[in-house]
Design a protein around this motif. Sequence first.
Motif, mmCIF file in Angstrom:
data_model
loop_
_atom_site.group_PDB
_atom_site.id
_atom_site.type_symbol
_atom_site.label_atom_id
_atom_site.label_comp_id
_atom_site.label_asym_id
_atom_site.label_seq_id
_atom_site.Cartn_x
_atom_site.Cartn_y
_atom_site.Cartn_z
ATOM 1 N N GLU A 181 -10.036 -6.955 -0.294
ATOM 2 C CA GLU A 181 -10.321 -6.064 -0.512
ATOM 3 C C GLU A 181 -10.572 -5.598 1.462
ATOM 4 O O GLU A 181 -9.140 -4.979 2.328
ATOM 5 N N LYS B 244 0.919 -1.428 -0.129
ATOM 6 C CA LYS B 244 0.030 0.132 -0.062
ATOM 7 C C LYS B 244 0.930 1.083 -0.030
ATOM 8 O O LYS B 244 0.385 2.284 -0.685
ATOM 9 N N TYR B 245 1.771 1.563 1.122
ATOM 10 C CA TYR B 245 1.909 2.433 1.403
ATOM 11 C C TYR B 245 3.229 2.475 0.151
ATOM 12 O O TYR B 245 4.577 3.533 -0.701
ATOM 13 N N LYS C 64 -7.384 -4.636 4.154
ATOM 14 C CA LYS C 64 -7.473 -3.084 4.674
ATOM 15 C C LYS C 64 -7.553 -3.096 6.402
ATOM 16 O O LYS C 64 -6.793 -1.994 6.535
ATOM 17 N N GLU D 243 -3.548 0.328 -5.241
ATOM 18 C CA GLU D 243 -5.061 0.774 -5.177
ATOM 19 C C GLU D 243 -5.008 -1.026 -4.216
ATOM 20 O O GLU D 243 -4.440 -1.803 -4.392
ATOM 21 N N TYR D 244 -5.790 -1.164 -3.620
ATOM 22 C CA TYR D 244 -6.247 -2.420 -3.092
ATOM 23 C C TYR D 244 -6.692 -3.446 -4.069
ATOM 24 O O TYR D 244 -6.559 -4.441 -3.776
ATOM 25 N N MET E 238 -4.254 -5.167 -4.718
ATOM 26 C CA MET E 238 -3.118 -5.961 -3.465
ATOM 27 C C MET E 238 -3.992 -6.901 -4.025
ATOM 28 O O MET E 238 -3.547 -7.990 -3.307
ATOM 29 N N VAL F 248 -3.541 -2.693 6.773
ATOM 30 C CA VAL F 248 -3.115 -1.903 6.409
ATOM 31 C C VAL F 248 -3.346 -1.090 8.094
ATOM 32 O O VAL F 248 -2.517 -0.754 8.915
#
Length: 190
Positions: free
Chosen positions: A155, A137-138, A159, A143-144, A147, A162
């Motif tokens: 997703e 992510k970072y 999330k 984007e999810y 990923m 994360v």
Amino acid sequence: MTDAELVVRTRTGDPEAFGTLVSRYYDACWRFAYHMLGERADAEDVVQESFLRAYLAIARYDERDQFRGWLFRILTNQCRNALTSRGRRTRRFVQDDIALETAPAAPPGPATGMEDAALVRALAQLDPAQREALLLKYAEGLEYSEMSAMTGAGESALKMRVKRGSERLRVLLGRSLEDPPFGSSGEPSA
């Protein structure tokens, strides 16, 4: 030349085309593998194996997918395999105070983009699934949906990984919950 064009040229037997793909993605792959595995030599082995597997499987690559996502899916699986195979060794690495104190701030090799020693040590203490999600992510700016395609996780699960990984990272870094652990560039925030 686009990734898709390089893939087509690789499939027709142009080794320089695949070399260009390797050059294009080597640093990002190495950075991800290093932060997942915590050791330079392991990261290099995993990246080499990932590129080899990608080359051998390029005939099966689905051109509707982004090459980067496909490559990172291979890399992610190789990192997971490496973590599984060394199991206890990883736990010792993150729990060994001496190892934590001597973790490299900026390992020799491609720039990590996250060269803060405290962040490297804190990442090593996260659950591998959380570490993987945070890095994708970072550090990689995915984007999810990307990923999810890459990791096979939903997703919502990503999330949550994360979110929980960020919270744990803030605690490990001694930052308040209002301070993001990463800046917008993927580098540690001040």
